[in-house]
Scaffold this motif. Structure first.
Motif, mmCIF file in Angstrom:
data_model
loop_
_atom_site.group_PDB
_atom_site.id
_atom_site.type_symbol
_atom_site.label_atom_id
_atom_site.label_comp_id
_atom_site.label_asym_id
_atom_site.label_seq_id
_atom_site.Cartn_x
_atom_site.Cartn_y
_atom_site.Cartn_z
ATOM 1 N N ASN A 78 0.856 -1.190 0.000
ATOM 2 C CA ASN A 78 0.000 0.000 0.000
ATOM 3 C C ASN A 78 0.890 1.237 0.000
ATOM 4 O O ASN A 78 1.645 1.462 0.953
ATOM 5 C CB ASN A 78 -0.907 0.026 1.228
ATOM 6 C CG ASN A 78 -1.909 -1.109 1.248
ATOM 7 O OD1 ASN A 78 -2.158 -1.745 0.226
ATOM 8 N ND2 ASN A 78 -2.502 -1.366 2.408
ATOM 9 N N LEU A 80 0.998 4.353 0.766
ATOM 10 C CA LEU A 80 0.396 5.442 1.535
ATOM 11 C C LEU A 80 1.488 6.386 2.008
ATOM 12 O O LEU A 80 1.794 6.476 3.199
ATOM 13 C CB LEU A 80 -0.397 4.875 2.719
ATOM 14 C CG LEU A 80 -1.562 3.953 2.325
ATOM 15 C CD1 LEU A 80 -2.186 3.333 3.565
ATOM 16 C CD2 LEU A 80 -2.612 4.722 1.528
ATOM 17 N N HIS A 229 -8.289 0.744 6.500
ATOM 18 C CA HIS A 229 -8.242 -0.555 5.830
ATOM 19 C C HIS A 229 -9.652 -1.115 5.671
ATOM 20 O O HIS A 229 -10.543 -0.838 6.490
ATOM 21 C CB HIS A 229 -7.380 -1.538 6.615
ATOM 22 C CG HIS A 229 -5.942 -1.131 6.685
ATOM 23 N ND1 HIS A 229 -5.338 -0.768 7.864
ATOM 24 C CD2 HIS A 229 -4.995 -1.009 5.725
ATOM 25 C CE1 HIS A 229 -4.070 -0.449 7.624
ATOM 26 N NE2 HIS A 229 -3.839 -0.591 6.332
ATOM 27 N N PRO A 242 -6.297 -0.587 1.164
ATOM 28 C CA PRO A 242 -6.466 0.783 1.638
ATOM 29 C C PRO A 242 -7.763 1.373 1.101
ATOM 30 O O PRO A 242 -8.133 1.146 -0.050
ATOM 31 C CB PRO A 242 -5.244 1.513 1.066
ATOM 32 C CG PRO A 242 -4.880 0.734 -0.158
ATOM 33 C CD PRO A 242 -5.224 -0.696 0.157
#
Length: 548
Positions: A78, A80, A229, A242
């Protein structure tokens, strides 16, 4: 979606990993070995970001899968930024990495299943929002959600907000299942979700109280939710997928409008452009790459089916186009998908009102009027077929019962037409107030994007005749489609768009119309066809006097 500029940088990646086997000389732990190998791969690919981490809920599973695969395969990450999460490990990098872009609409949810490896669309579709059971409009649902201090069951009934959240999550899960089936995958294969919706819908989705959204000073609980999540929201996709939620600006300017700005490129335009999105409200953005200003107002309900008795949303059976042949006095209409008429949508109402005005069946105030001396027998028969007396004075039959679904004629009453005139007046007043705020003339607009189903069906020429939008060349107006969904797709595929969404929120100025006196003055002038000042609409015939 095509992969071009900016550099392709999806929200989730599956990166190839090949690490040396553990030995007495290399006794790093499995999780550490994976993180260090991923850091090298990211550096090799020129991908910037923070140090990789493995979230606690999947730490054991990911490390064991890495070992079971022989320390080689694909790490699902992910992206992020600045946090890079390793959430799964696969024996090999898959051919496809599905993700879901979602337009979280009040009435319908629309989604596209995208491949994060290629940017291709794998499936698309929509579903009714089950929250309709608790109210067709946002305000009813906010009241159903209840005060913010009620978070327990009362009288054996589950709290309203929890029920609203459960119903929208169930709708999303059903839609995800449908699209996964169309693409030949499992819902658990969906590795990310982006959500674009108005502020209230995002609160329902998160289970966050919307109580203060509709109460002065109209402050939401959150404008820019941090990613979470999927398992935290009980979504049926990959548990650690995500969930990226488009940031909003305030109670009346949500992430769906930020998506629209992204989708049309308004925030990067060299020249001044405008975006109009008509739904429950009319939301308008004006600006370019240097500045952005926006406002919202209640101009949409009569166009969405919320006011007119026979008004419906754009869908199969909705009358979307109306024309009157004034030589032979014949009315023609077209429904979406050619289905039997069930009602009339916004574009059809605008067409009808413009045609009735040009045909002098309706005066400049929007009032139906009988004609004392029809100009021909055809004209007289036309009026007899379509213009009928009712409790409010007169009504106009658009589709006779013999041609309509279930034998129910599509009829617009004077009250319906009055609601449309108020809506068109509010729309024009919103637009004029916004441009006046920054000293821009309509003629300076390089492009006007019209989003949503309304934009896809509207005839700009008819809307100009009605006085709903500025008298500009029709080519100035460009349909933008479902810009909310397109924006949600963009943030799944490009990190640049994720950063732009944050930047848009920082740089936009919001104009509050509830306390704007100039708006009310402009609204009064716009309650005529096309306007109290016909000089503003030089292309529209002036038909005010009875004898004209």
């Amino acid at each position: 979606m095509m992969i071009n500029d900016p550099p392709f940088s999806p929200l989730v990646r599956c990166l190839p990993i090949e690490a040396p086997q553990p030995s007495l000389e290399d006794n790093r732990a499995d999780a550490d070995r994976l993180k260090q190998s991923l850091a090298r791969e990211l550096s090799k690919q020129g991908v910037k970001g923070g140090e990789p981490r493995i979230p606690y809920p999947v730490l054991t599973e990911v490390a064991l899968r890495f070992r079971t695969a022989g320390f080689r395969g694909g790490a699902v990450v992910n992206m992020l930024d600045p946090c890079l999460e390793i959430v799964d490990f696969l024996p090999a990098v898959p051919d496809r990495l599905p993700a879901l872009a979602l337009d979280l609409g009040t009435t319908h949810l629309e989604a596209a299943l995208l491949d994060l490896q290629s940017g291709d669309t794998l499936a698309a579709g929509q579903i009714e929002n089950r929250q309709i059971e608790f109210g067709a409009d946002i305000l009813t649902r906010i009241h159903f959600a209840g005060p913010p201090d009620i978070d327990v069951k009362r009288d054996g009934r589950e709290q309203g907000l929890a029920r609203l959240q459960e119903s929208v999550i169930a709708s999303i899960n059903e839609l995800a299942g449908r699209l996964a089936g169309m693409a030949g995958i499992l819902t658990g294969d969906i590795r990310a979700l982006s959500v674009s919706g108005n502020t209230a819908m995002v609160h329902f989705f998160l289970g966050a109280t919307p109580f203060h959204i509709c109460r002065e000073p109209y402050i939401p609980l959150v404008n820019s939710p941090d990613p979470c999540h999927a398992h935290e929201l009980r979504l049926c996709i990959a548990p650690m997928a995500p969930v990226w939620i488009m940031p909003g600006i305030g109670s009346y300017f949500g992430g769906d409008l930020v998506s629209g700005i992204l989708a049309t490129g308004l925030d990067t335009a060299a020249e001044t452009v405008m975006l109009i999105d008509v739904g429950t409200n009319a939301e308008v953005v004006l600006g370019n790459r240097d500045w952005l200003i926006a406002c919202a107002g209640a101009a949409g309900p009569a166009l969405e089916g919320g006011v007119a008795r026979m008004g419906v949303k754009a869908g199969p059976g909705a009358v979307e186009h109306v024309a009157i042949d004034r030589d032979r006095w014949r009315l023609s209409y077209r429904t979406i998908d050619g289905a039997p008429a069930v009602g009339i949508c916004g574009s059809g109402m605008i067409d009808l009102a413009a045609e009735l005005y040009l045909s002098r069946v309706m005066d400049f105030r929007g009032k139906f009027r009988p004609v004392a001396k029809p100009e021909s027998q055809d004209h007289e028969q036309f009026l007899q077929r379509h213009l009928v007396a009712d409790d409010s004075g007169y009504a106009f039959i658009v589709v006779p019962g013999a041609e309509a679904a279930d034998g129910v004629p599509v009829v617009l009453s004077q009250a319906d037409m009055d609601a449309l005139i108020r809506s068109k007046a509010a729309m024009y007043a919103i637009l004029t107030t916004l441009v006046a705020q920054v000293g821009v003339e309509f003629a300076e607009l390089n492009r006007v994007y019209v989003a949503g189903a309304f934009g896809g069906h509207i005839d700009p020429g008819r809307a100009i005749t009605l006085g709903m939008i500025p008298d500009l060349p029709p080519a100035t107006y460009e349909p933008a489609g479902n810009s909310s969904l397109r924006g949600a797709g963009l943030v799944l595929l490009w990190g640049d768009c994720r950063e732009r969404s944050r930047e848009i929120r920082r740089k936009i100025t919001y104009l509050e119309l509830n306390v704007n006196q100039e708006f009310m003055l402009r609204f009064s002038g716009a309650r005529f066809i096309p306007h109290a000042d016909p000089a503003l609409f030089p292309s529209v015939p002036v038909l005010q006097a009875e004898g004209q």
